[in-house]
Design an enzyme around this catalytic site. Structure first.
Site, PDB file in Angstrom:
ATOM      1  N   LEU A   1      -2.461  20.046 -22.495  1.00  0.00           N
ATOM      2  CA  LEU A   1      -3.476  18.667 -22.516  1.00  0.00           C
ATOM      3  C   LEU A   1      -2.726  17.757 -20.951  1.00  0.00           C
ATOM      4  CD1 LEU A   1      -0.822  17.161 -25.499  1.00  0.00           C
ATOM      5  CD2 LEU A   1      -3.291  18.116 -25.667  1.00  0.00           C
ATOM      6  N   GLY A   2      -3.805  17.395 -20.529  1.00  0.00           N
ATOM      7  CA  GLY A   2      -3.577  16.328 -19.699  1.00  0.00           C
ATOM      8  C   GLY A   2      -5.248  17.018 -19.104  1.00  0.00           C
ATOM      9  N   CYS A   3      -5.919  17.649 -18.666  1.00  0.00           N
ATOM     10  CA  CYS A   3      -7.411  17.979 -18.941  1.00  0.00           C
ATOM     11  C   CYS A   3      -8.714  17.335 -19.626  1.00  0.00           C
ATOM     12  CB  CYS A   3      -7.579  19.908 -19.148  1.00  0.00           C
ATOM     13  SG  CYS A   3      -6.269  20.495 -18.208  1.00  0.00           S
ATOM     14  N   GLN A   4      -9.323  17.250 -19.180  1.00  0.00           N
ATOM     15  CA  GLN A   4     -10.654  16.227 -19.554  1.00  0.00           C
ATOM     16  C   GLN A   4     -11.776  17.078 -19.925  1.00  0.00           C
ATOM     17  OE1 GLN A   4     -12.889  14.713 -16.484  1.00  0.00           O
ATOM     18  NE2 GLN A   4     -14.042  13.683 -18.233  1.00  0.00           N
ATOM     19  N   SER A   5     -11.343  18.441 -19.576  1.00  0.00           N
ATOM     20  CA  SER A   5     -12.059  20.231 -20.002  1.00  0.00           C
ATOM     21  C   SER A   5     -11.119  20.370 -21.639  1.00  0.00           C
ATOM     22  CB  SER A   5     -12.574  20.946 -19.213  1.00  0.00           C
ATOM     23  OG  SER A   5     -13.385  20.310 -17.933  1.00  0.00           O
TER      24      SER A   5
END
Length: 145
Positions: free
Chosen positions: A58-62
């Site tokens: 979590l925390g990634c756009q991808s």
């Protein structure tokens, strides 16, 4: 992911120095981004059984999936992204940290990011994702100790 899939630098610090040397060979950031993409292609695919919400970072756009195995004496990380550049960022992080003892992981700051000028050339969302990746690695090492 085993350390054998990366150049075999003896320490995390040596891996970071090699990364800095490699990136110094490129004159501009378009060449460095292409190199990042090429590095990302070297990541082995992650089995579908690990591409689950449990392994989603979590925390990634991808989309990024990461899994860890091992213990305090050696932690191995396997990860992949649906983004070519993010896969390159993963490759660099795993090259520095995967296959190392938890104590070395915790003692090693990700200096390669500033050494190659990466921090200045990442979008805020990619910076957040890289921070989440590094946090996962460090937290896993802390829990293993």
């Amino acid at each position: 992911m085993s350390a054998a899939q990366f150049p075999l630098e003896s320490t995390a610090a040596a891996a970071q120095a090699e990364i800095a040397d490699e990136f110094a060979l490129f004159g501009d950031w378009s060449e460095r981004y292409q190199y990042l993409i090429d590095l990302g292609r070297k990541l082995p695919d992650l089995p579908e059984s690990l591409k689950t919400e449990e392994h989603r970072l979590l925390g990634c756009q991808s989309k990024v999936w990461i899994a860890a195995s091992g213990d305090a004496s050696r932690l191995d990380f396997r990860a992949i992204s649906d983004s070519a550049i993010v896969s390159g960022l993963i490759y660099l992080a795993l090259r520095v940290y995967s296959g190392r003892p938890a104590s070395e992981i915790l003692a090693t700051a990700p200096d390669y990011i500033s050494d190659i000028g990466l921090a200045k050339h990442l979008s805020p969302t990619r910076s957040n994702g890289l921070a989440a990746l590094l946090d996962f690695i460090k937290t896993t090492a802390a829990q293993a100790q």
